[in-house]
Design a protein around this motif. Structure first.
Motif, PDB file in Angstrom:
ATOM      1  N   ARG A  20       0.870  -1.048  -0.187  1.00 30.98           N
ATOM      2  CA  ARG A  20       0.225  -0.066  -0.059  1.00 30.98           C
ATOM      3  C   ARG A  20       0.804   1.124  -0.092  1.00 30.98           C
ATOM      4  O   ARG A  20       2.087   1.100   0.451  1.00 30.98           O
ATOM      5  CB  ARG A  20      -0.920   0.058   1.466  1.00 30.98           C
ATOM      6  CG  ARG A  20      -2.034  -1.020   1.414  1.00 30.98           C
ATOM      7  CD  ARG A  20      -2.726  -1.125   2.711  1.00 30.98           C
ATOM      8  NE  ARG A  20      -3.301  -2.108   2.821  1.00 30.98           N
ATOM      9  CZ  ARG A  20      -3.570  -2.679   4.294  1.00 30.98           C
ATOM     10  NH1 ARG A  20      -3.234  -1.699   5.214  1.00 30.98           N
ATOM     11  NH2 ARG A  20      -4.109  -3.789   4.624  1.00 30.98           N
ATOM     12  N   ARG A 575      -6.187   2.533   3.776  1.00 30.62           N
ATOM     13  CA  ARG A 575      -5.967   2.328   2.729  1.00 30.62           C
ATOM     14  C   ARG A 575      -5.106   3.094   1.910  1.00 30.62           C
ATOM     15  O   ARG A 575      -4.098   2.845   1.457  1.00 30.62           O
ATOM     16  CB  ARG A 575      -7.327   2.310   1.710  1.00 30.62           C
ATOM     17  CG  ARG A 575      -7.193   2.012   0.170  1.00 30.62           C
ATOM     18  CD  ARG A 575      -8.438   2.132  -0.738  1.00 30.62           C
ATOM     19  NE  ARG A 575      -8.942   3.520  -0.587  1.00 30.62           N
ATOM     20  CZ  ARG A 575     -10.118   3.765   0.074  1.00 30.62           C
ATOM     21  NH1 ARG A 575     -10.845   2.873   1.031  1.00 30.62           N
ATOM     22  NH2 ARG A 575     -10.695   4.819   0.173  1.00 30.62           N
ATOM     23  N   ARG A 599      -9.396  -5.541   7.498  1.00 31.63           N
ATOM     24  CA  ARG A 599      -7.838  -4.918   7.581  1.00 31.63           C
ATOM     25  C   ARG A 599      -7.134  -4.943   8.859  1.00 31.63           C
ATOM     26  O   ARG A 599      -6.324  -3.952   9.177  1.00 31.63           O
ATOM     27  CB  ARG A 599      -7.906  -3.532   6.951  1.00 31.63           C
ATOM     28  CG  ARG A 599      -8.512  -3.387   5.419  1.00 31.63           C
ATOM     29  CD  ARG A 599      -8.468  -1.940   5.136  1.00 31.63           C
ATOM     30  NE  ARG A 599      -8.874  -1.876   3.619  1.00 31.63           N
ATOM     31  CZ  ARG A 599      -7.920  -2.084   2.525  1.00 31.63           C
ATOM     32  NH1 ARG A 599      -6.571  -2.038   2.855  1.00 31.63           N
ATOM     33  NH2 ARG A 599      -8.376  -2.052   1.327  1.00 31.63           N
TER      34      ARG A 599
END
Length: 948
Positions: A20, A575, A599
């Motif tokens: 990410r 995110r 997550r």
């Protein structure tokens, strides 16, 4: 260090499971970071000290690692960790940082942590300057570590490193853009890269300025066109009496020859609209040379026009003018080599190009010399061949023009220029109208007046390069980015718009809308992100879930916005992090069980850590508006660098109020409720001052003070507006005029009357939200019952939750709904989020059934109607005049349209299956009717014995 005993030679199994890129503050760091989840595989049992020769091999290929401090805080600390034994995920972190150091990106931030409950999995986090380079560094780091564990066939690290560095150079900002950005960052001016090239936004919203290399928002298009038309430029300069060469514009070789004869040899032939010295042919002394030069210039001319001008002898100087003032002067020396009596011209070029400062194009401060046919011809004219050895100290030119882009070098002459020459250069820039201009002088010596010693202005350039001034080959670098940034942002000029970030499990959308409404009343052009979309000055410009960082950047890029309100959701933080570097005010409404199990967020404490990112992004002069009634939110005060503004519904004398009283005695701020005989008064406290704001029952959004969650939202909004500089009158007026109408607050507590059926449309989608909605419903129904003579008022609820919630959370939602509704109709969202159709609704209905029949539980019937619109029709068909219907929606626009259609279609007093019905009707009768009519909506209705 305790570790398992290795069982054999390890396999190179280190791999990246997930990656990410955080573009703002995040749960790991205050700054942009790359996050890799790596799996060590069998290497989990093989720390660095168990791998023979690993550390030495690593230091041999990346000796810069010896300077890493790591956790010891002293140089060489990382090497110490390597020799003592550390896991290879940690090694990959340091390698990724060092690779970026090799590319010139000064990054030192990083951390590696094991994924909780997953041995062998590690979170590797490190900073980056360029996103693409940062990610590429991580991937190359993993390959290198594996290669050092066990050699990978065909993997050549020097080659891979060269490829990586080339990629870094090509994606990096050029010297000119980089210098401006570095100066902007030093002044705390934020920037956003708008493309993969040099188009950059400096500042935010209404304060933004844009640059493309050295062309700025203040650079006039007409001025650029004039500078690009060399014939018109010369005429304008000549009309002002500035020294320019004689010139003519031609379109054919014959015309060029005729013009050269009129002007007089020697001449220069160049394209009318060229740049970077391409197509320029100098010192042409006969007709044939002019014809050959015309062909070269015509090839580089975009419109086919070529200029023939008199050849002015002297040195080539570039004067940089910013804002009408001379800032730097550089002498440009054409690409050349100097003989040493040993090497050939070709070998001398190779040695010169080996200088690490030289690269391709503008990627480095110097450009590699290119040996082409023109260069070979020029060398031959000087009496040498490329394979000849020139005598020592003999200068051999490889280009006639002194442009840096053709391999030339620069010598700083800023403080040697004669004042008359400086005045001429500044006047030339003013005549053309450029804010940033490069004036090219040809003169014997810039220290002597050109009007006396000879010389002329040969070109005026828009978007001049800075590298000859910031990185001269000889002389002192000039600090020229400062006047450019001064031009865009004069001292004292703002570059940021105030940002209010709102987060929490429930209430953040309504709170954000209230803040935006208050600030709009102050005349601000508010940009807002929310789960419904992006709103610019009360106009919805993007319709989607816009609570993430990309939406935040879209608001900050809008040139109308002078105040930003950002709803910040958990998903966006996890995110990509925040979409900006800091927020002036952070608002946290609450932390409740929702989105758990996703997550890696499994507990409320972890969820609170995610929400706290907006609090950590508050600067020292900012504010965090925190819910003092929530223990997890209270703890966030320790993570705030600025001041805290509390808001609370707690009564005077409670422990929370004691905390707030102490806070205010020390000069702090708070928003509290003061009960009186006339109702509850919202009061803003600042130090020892108490300022009455508004009665809760007079605020439309609170439904007469019964919607306590909107009372809390209004208090949070008041605290944020007060921290943002709004006055009491403006805050009071904003809250008094904010309603839960569909216009101001779509999908949040919208109240509609459909033929005497009281319909409330809300987004409630989790058990905590349903609990506070149910509490409101109890108070609201009591008030309505006291005003009604219709007898018993029934409550019908349409409920649902998202498919990505935990199964227990789905059941809990149904169980809470059962406490407050007589009939519960369960639907599903349009997006199932990985679930089978009907699965989510089944679990919610299961939760309802688990409570039915218990003392004090209202629900007697539960039904499943999966489609949202069909569920709305079914609920409304079961409602009698005077009843209360609560619709928790997903697609609120479609639901409101359906309710509007019902209002138009049905007539008051009619009684049809499409309009109203009786929720107290025996369920078995309804099921019988369903079997006879084929109505599937009522088939899941369960008979339940009536509660005594």
């Amino acid at each position: 260090m305790d570790r398992p005993t290795p069982t054999g030679p390890p396999a190179p199994e280190l791999r990246i499971v997930e990656s990410r890129v955080y573009r703002g503050g995040n749960i790991w760091s205050y700054d942009p970071s790359v996050h890799l989840v790596v799996d060590l595989g069998v290497l989990e049992d093989h720390p660095s000290d168990t791998l023979p020769g690993f550390t030495d091999r690593l230091l041999a290929v990346l000796p810069g690692l010896a300077h890493h401090t790591c956790s010891t805080g002293v140089r060489g600390g990382f090497v110490e960790r390597l020799r003592d034994g550390t896991w290879l995920g940690h090694v990959a972190e340091h390698v990724a940082l060092q690779l970026q150091q090799e590319a010139g990106h000064d990054q030192r931030r990083g951390k590696t942590r094991m994924v909780k409950g997953s041995p062998g999995l590690y979170n590797v986090i490190y900073g980056y300057t360029n996103e693409d380079v940062g990610v590429a560094a991580g991937h190359l780091a993993v390959r290198l570590v594996n290669h050092l564990v066990q050699a990978e066939e065909g993997f050549d690290f020097p080659t891979e490193l060269e490829r990586f560095l080339t990629r870094a150079e090509r994606t990096a900002f050029g010297p000119s853009t980089g210098a401006i950005i570095e100066e902007a960052v030093s002044r705390d001016i934020p920037f956003i890269r708008l493309n993969t090239g040099s188009l950059v936004q400096l500042g935010q919203g209404v304060h933004q300025q844009r640059i493309r290399a050295t062309m700025t928002s203040k650079t006039g298009a007409l001025a650029v066109d004039l500078a690009g038309d060399k014939d018109m430029t010369t005429k304008l300069l000549a009309s002002a009496g500035l020294p320019v060469p004689k010139q003519e514009t031609v379109r054919s070789a014959d015309g060029a020859v005729a013009a050269a004869r009129r002007i007089g040899f020697p001449v220069v032939v160049k394209p009318l609209d060229g740049n970077h010295g391409r197509g320029v042919c100098l010192d042409l002394r006969d007709d044939e040379e002019v014809r050959a030069g015309f062909a070269v210039a015509e090839e580089q001319s975009r419109r086919g026009y070529v200029i023939v001008e008199s050849f002015v002898t002297g040195r080539d100087y570039r004067c940089l003018i910013v804002g009408g003032r001379m800032q730097a002067i550089a002498e440009r020396v054409p690409a050349h080599v100097t003989g040493d009596g040993t090497h050939t011209v070709r070998e001398l070029v190779e040695l010169t190009n080996a200088d690490p400062r030289r690269g391709v194009g503008h990627e480095k401060v110097l450009t590699k010399i290119r040996v082409d046919a023109a260069a070979e011809e020029l060398v031959r004219e000087q009496g040498f061949g490329l394979d000849d050895v020139p005598p020592a100290e003999t200068m051999v030119k490889l280009a006639l023009t002194g442009n840096m882009s053709t391999g030339g070098i620069s010598i700083d002459r800023t403080f040697e220029a004669h004042p008359d020459n400086v005045e001429i250069a500044e006047e030339a820039a003013r005549l053309i109208g450029l804010d940033v201009a490069g004036i090219d002088f040809i003169a014997p010596d810039i220290a002597s007046p050109v009007r006396e010693a000879g010389g002329a202005i040969c070109e005026v350039n828009a978007a001049p390069g800075f590298r000859m001034h910031t990185h001269p080959t000889i002389g002192e670098p000039q600090y020229i980015a400062k006047p450019v940034v001064d031009l865009l942002f004069p001292p004292g000029a703002p570059s940021r718009v105030p940002i209010v970030a709102v987060t929490g499990t429930n209430g953040k959308t309504t709170t954000a809308r209230m803040i935006a409404h208050i600030m709009k009343g102050l005349g601000r052009q508010v940009g807002m992100t929310s789960t419904d979309g992006i709103v610019i000055d009360e106009r919805l410009v993007v319709k989607s879930d816009a609570s993430g960082p990309r939406s935040a950047r879209m608001v900050l890029q809008n040139p109308r916005v002078d105040f930003a309100v950002m709803e910040v959701a958990r998903g966006g933080i996890l995110r990509e992090g925040l979409g900006y570097d800091r927020n002036d005010v952070a608002v946290v409404t609450n932390v409740a069980p929702d989105h758990l199990g996703m997550r890696g967020i499994d507990t409320l404490e972890q969820l609170a850590d995610v929400k706290a990112v907006v609090v950590e992004a508050v600067p020292r002069d900012g504010f965090a508006v925190l819910n003092a009634d929530d223990p997890l939110v209270r703890r966030m005060r320790r993570r705030c660098s600025g001041s805290v503004v509390w808001f609370t519904l707690a009564e005077p004398g409670s422990r929370v109020r004691e905390l707030i009283d102490d806070h205010c005695r020390r000069g702090g701020r708070a928003v509290v409720l003061e009960p009186t005989d006339r109702g509850d008064m919202i009061v803003i406290r600042h130090g020892r001052r108490s300022m009455q704001l508004a009665w809760t029952h007079l605020l439309p959004a609170t439904f007469g003070g019964t919607a306590l969650f909107n009372v809390a939202n209004a208090m949070a909004a008041a605290g944020a507006a007060f921290a943002s500089g709004a006055g009491l009158h403006e805050i009071r007026q904003g809250l008094r005029t904010f309603t839960t109408s569909y216009y101001l607050s779509p999908g949040r507590m919208n109240q509609v009357n459909v033929h005497n059926v009281d319909v409330i449309v809300d987004y409630c989608h989790n058990a905590p939200g349903m609990r506070v909605l149910g509490d409101f419903l109890e108070r609201y129904a009591d008030v309505k019952a006291g005003q009604s003579d219709l007898g018993r008022i029934s409550r019908i609820g349409m409920v649902a939750t998202a498919g990505d919630r935990r199964e227990d959370d789905m059941r809990e939602l149904g169980a809470v709904a059962a406490e407050h509704f007589d009939v519960v109709v369960v639907r599903e969202d349009q997006r199932l989020r990985g679930r089978e159709r009907g699965f989510t609704a089944g679990l919610v209905a299961e939760g309802v059934r688990s409570r039915m029949g218990e003392p004090g539980v209202r629900c007697r019937q539960v039904e499943i109607v999966l489609d949202e619109t069909e569920a709305v029709r079914h609920v409304m068909a079961r409602a009698n005049p005077g009843d209360i219907v609560v619709l928790t929606v997903d697609q609120h626009a479609a639901v409101m349209a359906e309710l509007e259609e019902m209002t138009k279609r049905a007539q008051p007093g009619t009684h049809t299956r499409d309009s109203v019905g009786d929720p107290d009707l025996d369920p078995e009768t309804l099921q019988e009717e369903a079997r006879e009519s084929g109505d599937t909506a009522a088939r899941d209705l369960e008979p339940v014995p009536p509660t005594p």
